[in-house]
Design a protein around this motif. Structure first.
Motif, short mmCIF file in Angstrom:
data_model
loop_
_atom_site.label_atom_id
_atom_site.label_comp_id
_atom_site.label_asym_id
_atom_site.label_seq_id
_atom_site.Cartn_x
_atom_site.Cartn_y
_atom_site.Cartn_z
N SER A 167 -7.21 1.29 -6.39
CA SER A 167 -6.95 0.27 -5.37
C SER A 167 -5.70 -0.53 -5.71
O SER A 167 -4.86 -0.80 -4.83
CB SER A 167 -8.16 -0.66 -5.26
OG SER A 167 -7.93 -1.66 -4.28
N LYS A 168 -5.53 -0.88 -6.99
CA LYS A 168 -4.37 -1.67 -7.40
C LYS A 168 -3.07 -0.90 -7.21
O LYS A 168 -2.07 -1.45 -6.73
CB LYS A 168 -4.53 -2.08 -8.87
CG LYS A 168 -3.37 -2.92 -9.40
CD LYS A 168 -3.56 -3.26 -10.87
CE LYS A 168 -2.36 -4.05 -11.39
NZ LYS A 168 -2.48 -4.33 -12.85
N LEU A 169 -3.08 0.39 -7.55
CA LEU A 169 -1.86 1.20 -7.40
C LEU A 169 -1.46 1.32 -5.94
O LEU A 169 -0.26 1.26 -5.61
CB LEU A 169 -2.09 2.59 -8.01
CG LEU A 169 -2.02 2.65 -9.54
CD1 LEU A 169 -2.57 3.98 -10.05
CD2 LEU A 169 -0.58 2.45 -10.02
N VAL A 170 -2.42 1.49 -5.06
CA VAL A 170 -2.09 1.58 -3.63
C VAL A 170 -1.55 0.24 -3.14
O VAL A 170 -0.58 0.19 -2.37
CB VAL A 170 -3.33 2.02 -2.82
CG1 VAL A 170 -3.04 1.92 -1.32
CG2 VAL A 170 -3.72 3.44 -3.18
N GLN A 171 -2.16 -0.85 -3.57
CA GLN A 171 -1.67 -2.18 -3.16
C GLN A 171 -0.24 -2.40 -3.66
O GLN A 171 0.60 -2.95 -2.93
CB GLN A 171 -2.60 -3.26 -3.72
CG GLN A 171 -3.96 -3.31 -3.04
CD GLN A 171 -4.90 -4.29 -3.72
OE1 GLN A 171 -4.53 -4.96 -4.68
NE2 GLN A 171 -6.12 -4.36 -3.21
N GLU A 172 0.05 -1.99 -4.89
CA GLU A 172 1.40 -2.16 -5.44
C GLU A 172 2.40 -1.29 -4.68
O GLU A 172 3.55 -1.71 -4.45
CB GLU A 172 1.40 -1.80 -6.92
CG GLU A 172 0.67 -2.81 -7.79
CD GLU A 172 0.64 -2.41 -9.26
OE1 GLU A 172 0.94 -1.23 -9.55
OE2 GLU A 172 0.31 -3.25 -10.10
N LEU A 173 1.97 -0.09 -4.27
CA LEU A 173 2.85 0.78 -3.49
C LEU A 173 3.15 0.15 -2.13
O LEU A 173 4.29 0.16 -1.66
CB LEU A 173 2.22 2.15 -3.33
CG LEU A 173 3.04 3.22 -2.60
CD1 LEU A 173 4.34 3.51 -3.35
CD2 LEU A 173 2.24 4.50 -2.43
N GLU A 174 2.12 -0.42 -1.51
CA GLU A 174 2.32 -1.10 -0.22
C GLU A 174 3.26 -2.29 -0.38
O GLU A 174 4.14 -2.51 0.47
CB GLU A 174 0.97 -1.56 0.34
CG GLU A 174 0.09 -0.42 0.83
CD GLU A 174 -1.27 -0.90 1.31
OE1 GLU A 174 -1.78 -0.34 2.29
OE2 GLU A 174 -1.82 -1.85 0.68
N ALA A 175 3.10 -3.07 -1.44
CA ALA A 175 3.98 -4.23 -1.67
C ALA A 175 5.42 -3.77 -1.90
O ALA A 175 6.37 -4.38 -1.42
CB ALA A 175 3.47 -5.02 -2.87
N HIS A 176 5.57 -2.65 -2.63
CA HIS A 176 6.91 -2.11 -2.91
C HIS A 176 7.59 -1.66 -1.62
O HIS A 176 8.79 -1.90 -1.42
CB HIS A 176 6.78 -0.94 -3.88
CG HIS A 176 8.05 -0.16 -4.07
ND1 HIS A 176 9.11 -0.65 -4.81
CD2 HIS A 176 8.43 1.06 -3.59
CE1 HIS A 176 10.10 0.26 -4.79
NE2 HIS A 176 9.69 1.30 -4.07
N LEU A 177 6.83 -1.05 -0.72
CA LEU A 177 7.40 -0.54 0.53
C LEU A 177 7.48 -1.60 1.61
O LEU A 177 8.26 -1.48 2.56
CB LEU A 177 6.54 0.64 1.04
CG LEU A 177 6.49 1.87 0.15
CD1 LEU A 177 5.44 2.85 0.67
CD2 LEU A 177 7.85 2.55 0.07
N GLY A 178 6.66 -2.63 1.49
CA GLY A 178 6.63 -3.69 2.49
C GLY A 178 5.94 -3.28 3.77
O GLY A 178 6.21 -3.85 4.84
N VAL A 179 5.03 -2.31 3.70
CA VAL A 179 4.28 -1.88 4.88
C VAL A 179 2.82 -1.65 4.48
O VAL A 179 2.50 -1.43 3.31
CB VAL A 179 4.84 -0.57 5.50
CG1 VAL A 179 6.25 -0.77 6.00
CG2 VAL A 179 4.78 0.57 4.49
N ARG A 180 1.96 -1.72 5.46
CA ARG A 180 0.55 -1.40 5.24
C ARG A 180 0.36 0.11 5.41
O ARG A 180 0.68 0.66 6.46
CB ARG A 180 -0.32 -2.16 6.25
CG ARG A 180 -1.78 -1.82 6.21
CD ARG A 180 -2.50 -2.47 5.07
NE ARG A 180 -2.61 -3.91 5.25
CZ ARG A 180 -3.23 -4.70 4.38
NH1 ARG A 180 -3.76 -4.19 3.28
NH2 ARG A 180 -3.30 -6.00 4.59
N LEU A 181 -0.14 0.78 4.37
CA LEU A 181 -0.35 2.22 4.41
C LEU A 181 -1.77 2.59 4.84
O LEU A 181 -1.98 3.60 5.50
CB LEU A 181 -0.07 2.85 3.03
CG LEU A 181 1.35 2.66 2.49
CD1 LEU A 181 1.42 3.19 1.06
CD2 LEU A 181 2.37 3.35 3.38
#
Length: 304
Positions: A34-48
Motif C-alpha cells: 500500500s505504501k509503495l503504491v501511495q508513493e508512486l501516486e505522489a511521485h506521479l501526482g495522479v490517482r492510480l
C-alpha cells in the motif's frame, strides 16, 4: 522510493485486483504494498487506484500508466532472460496449476527428469480441478484438458489422453454389462464428472466409425474432482468415463472392468496455457518444451 519496485508492485495490484492478493504473491507485507503504491501516486501526482472498503478500481490514469509501464517491465525481463540464457542456467520460481489425477498420474511421476535437468527452477504446484485466474492468482501456466475457450490465453497442445468407460465387476454383475451406449439409459447408475467451472455434468460421449453419440442421462452421483470421481467408480457407485491413465492400475488389477470397447470415447486433448500478455520467461519456456517432450507418452498410458 525505488520506482521500479513500486511499478512492479502497482502492476501486481492491478493484475490481482487486491492489495492483499498482491502482497501474498509478492511475499510482502500488505502495508508495504500500500505504501509503495501511495508513493508512486505522489511521485506521479495522479490517482492510480480508487479504493473503497469493498472494492478496488483502476482509474483511467492508472490503466494508462499500467499499460505503458508494463512494457518497460517486460523489456527489463527480456534483458534478464537474455543474460540467463547466455549462461544457460534458467532459474527462479514457476507457479503451475493442474488437475488432481493429472498431477498424481502424469506430471509428478515425470518431474524427477525435469528437476534433474533444471535444478535451479523452483516449482509450486496448485493441484485442484477448479479453474484459476492466471493473472489475479499469479500463476505462470495451467495444464488442463479440453478445448481452449479464452482469447486472453495462449495454449500449446501437449498430448492426447485416451478415455475409457468402466465399472467394478460387482456393479456389472448386479446391473448387467451394456452392449450399446443407449443401454446406459435403462436402469444403469452413472457417476458423472461435474465441471468445477460451471457445475454442469460432462456427458458420456462415444464414437465408432466416425459416428458420435452423446448420452445425457440424469446421473446418480456427480463429482467435481478427478481423483474422487475415480474413487466413486472404484466404490461400485456406478459407471464412469475417465482417463485411461488414471484407470490403468485398477483395470490391470481387475478392480475395474472396461465396457463398450467398440464405442470408445474420443481422446481428450491436453494443453499448457498461459496469458498472452505476460512475458514468457526462460524458465517457463524450458518447462513448456519439457512438457511437450515428456508428457504425451504418460497421457497415452493404458493398462497392459
Amino acid at each position: 522510493m525505488d520506482q521500479l519496485v513500486a511499478i512492479r508492485v502497482f502492476a501486481r495490484v492491478v493484475e490481482a485486483g487486491s492489495f492483499t492478493r498482491a502482497a501474498d504473491s509478492l511475499a510482502m507485507p500488505n502495508a508495504t504494498v500500500s505504501k509503495l503504491v501511495q508513493e508512486l501516486e505522489a511521485h506521479l501526482g495522479v490517482r492510480l487506484l480508487q479504493r473503497t472498503t469493498r472494492r478496488l478500481t483502476v482509474t483511467p490514469e492508472g490503466r494508462e500508466y499500467y499499460e505503458k509501464s508494463a512494457r518497460i517491465v517486460r523489456d527489463l525481463e527480456d534483458i534478464d532472460t537474455s543474460f540467463n540464457a547466455a549462461r544457460g542456467t534458467p532459474r527462479g520460481q514457476l507457479r503451475i496449476d493442474i488437475g488432481g489425477s493429472t498431477a498424481r498420474d502424469v506430471l509428478i511421476p515425470a518431474l524427477p527428469g525435469f528437476v534433474a535437468r533444471f535444478p535451479d527452477i523452483r516449482l509450486d504446484l496448485g493441484v485442484s480441478d477448479r479453474q484459476v485466474n492466471l493473472i489475479s492468482d499469479n500463476v505462470d501456466c495451467v495444464i488442463r484438458g479440453g478445448a481452449l475457450d479464452s482469447s486472453s490465453l495462449v495454449g500449446r497442445q501437449i498430448g492426447l489422453a485416451p478415455m475409457v468407460t468402466c465399472a467394478t465387476p460387482a456393479y456389472l454383475k448386479r446391473f448387467g454389462v451394456p452392449r450399446y451406449p443407449e443401454e446406459l439409459k435403462n436402469g444403469h447408475r452413472l457417476v458423472s464428472y461435474v465441471s468445477a467451472q460451471n457445475s454442469r455434468a460432462v456427458p458420456f460421449v462415444f464414437a465408432r466409425d466416425g459416428e458420435r453419440r452423446e448420452i445425457k442421462v440424469e446421473h446418480s452421483l456427480g463429482v467435481n474432482e478427478s481423483n474422487a470421481h475415480l474413487a466413486a467408480g472404484l466404490a461400485g457407485l456406478g459407471i464412469i468415463q475417465t482417463f485411461a491413465y488414471a484407470a490403468a492400475p485398477a483395470l490391470k488389477e481387475g478392480m475395474l472392468s472396461e465396457i463398450l470397447q467398440d464405442w470408445l470415447p474420443p481422446a481428450y486433448p491436453f494443453h499448457v496455457v498461459y496469458p498472452h500478455n505476460r512475458h514468457v520467461t526462460q524458465r517457463l519456456r524450458v518447462f513448456i518444451d519439457w512438457l511437450v517432450e515428456a508428457i504425451p507418452p504418460r497421457l497415452a498410458a493404458v493398462a497392459a
